[in-house]
Design an enzyme around this catalytic site. Structure first.
Site, short mmCIF file in Angstrom:
data_model
loop_
_atom_site.label_atom_id
_atom_site.label_comp_id
_atom_site.label_asym_id
_atom_site.label_seq_id
_atom_site.Cartn_x
_atom_site.Cartn_y
_atom_site.Cartn_z
N ALA A 72 0.83 -1.21 0.00
CA ALA A 72 0.00 0.00 0.00
C ALA A 72 0.86 1.26 0.00
O ALA A 72 0.54 2.23 -0.69
CB ALA A 72 -0.93 -0.01 1.22
N TYR A 73 1.93 1.23 0.76
CA TYR A 73 2.83 2.39 0.82
C TYR A 73 3.48 2.63 -0.54
O TYR A 73 3.50 3.77 -1.04
CB TYR A 73 3.89 2.14 1.89
CG TYR A 73 4.95 3.21 1.98
CD1 TYR A 73 4.65 4.48 2.46
CD2 TYR A 73 6.27 2.93 1.61
CE1 TYR A 73 5.63 5.46 2.55
CE2 TYR A 73 7.25 3.91 1.71
CZ TYR A 73 6.93 5.16 2.18
OH TYR A 73 7.91 6.13 2.26
N ALA A 74 4.01 1.57 -1.16
CA ALA A 74 4.65 1.72 -2.46
C ALA A 74 3.66 2.19 -3.51
O ALA A 74 4.00 3.00 -4.38
CB ALA A 74 5.29 0.39 -2.88
#
Length: 245
Positions: A153-155
């Protein structure tokens, strides 16, 4: 080369590791700094105190950068206190980790609200209000290329930041404003270190040829370069990771 004297920068997330180091580095070069915080006023005030103690100019301003009204106040304060805005350094963001199959969608929405919507809001304002000769510096991550588990999700949110940056650079044709993205590798900040076992941190640190984690000051040097002399670097994502692969 762009003279940094009398330039004004907004540093979002200026109370955090890379944001704080960037604010201090810019101030050391003569840039007046608006130090943004969201929830850590004491740390932001400490950053301002460190700058002013060395003869620099800085002020702390709080607010949610994903809300246009409060983000606008950053630019209003910069213009009111220092006369305008030349540089936006957008470091503010969050990095909850989870396998994709287990991530709660409310958490996914929170990541994207802060990391993607927040970037879009402050970039929109910067595109409207930066003076000629300005620079917009967004933050991505080397994880978009290293593809480590638990960072899905962060990437994804940082991939969106890169896309926003590349397109905005083209949209600002004729304005003499650069737009670039800095993509750090593993860096010794609370955001990175939180929740990681010492043996995992050591393993990650050895993944680049220097066999150490980056420091916030390493990243801040790239920020200072893009904020001032690097006028011919535009529409790029710079991977600042010591050669991690």
């Amino acid at each position: 080369m762009t003279d940094t004297i009398d330039r004004v920068a907004i540093v979002t997330g200026g109370s955090g590791g890379i944001g704080r180091a960037s604010a201090l580095r810019l101030a050391a070069g003569g840039v007046a700094v608006v130090v943004h915080f969201h929830g850590n006023k004491e740390r932001a005030d400490d950053t301002v105190a460190a700058i002013t103690a060395r003869g620099g100019r800085a002020i702390a301003v709080g607010g949610d950068i994903a809300e246009e009204r409060t983000a606008t106040e950053l630019f209003d304060v910069a213009e009111r206190e220092f006369g305008g805005v030349d540089v936006l350094v957008h470091t503010a963001g969050i990095m909850p980790l989870s396998p994709i199959a287990q991530l709660d969608l409310d958490e996914f929405d929170r990541i994207h609200r802060i990391n993607v919507r927040g970037t879009f809001v402050v970039d929109k304002l910067a595109a409207q209000r930066l003076r000629p000769g300005g620079a917009i510096i967004n933050f991505s991550t080397s994880i978009t290329r290293l593809q480590a588990p638990n960072y899905g999700a962060y990437a994804a949110s940082k991939g969106a930041v890169e896309a926003i940056s590349l397109i905005l650079a083209r949209e600002l044709r004729g304005r003499d404003i650069t737009v670039n993205t800095v993509a750090p590798g593993p860096t010794a900040t609370p955001l990175f270190l939180d929740g990681k076992r010492p043996e995992l941190i050591e393993q990650i640190a050895r993944s680049n040829p220097f066999e150490r984690l980056g420091t916030p000051e390493d990243i801040a040097e790239t920020v200072a370069f893009l904020a001032g002399p690097a006028r011919w670097i535009n529409g790029q994502t710079l991977f600042v990771n010591g050669g991690a692969a």
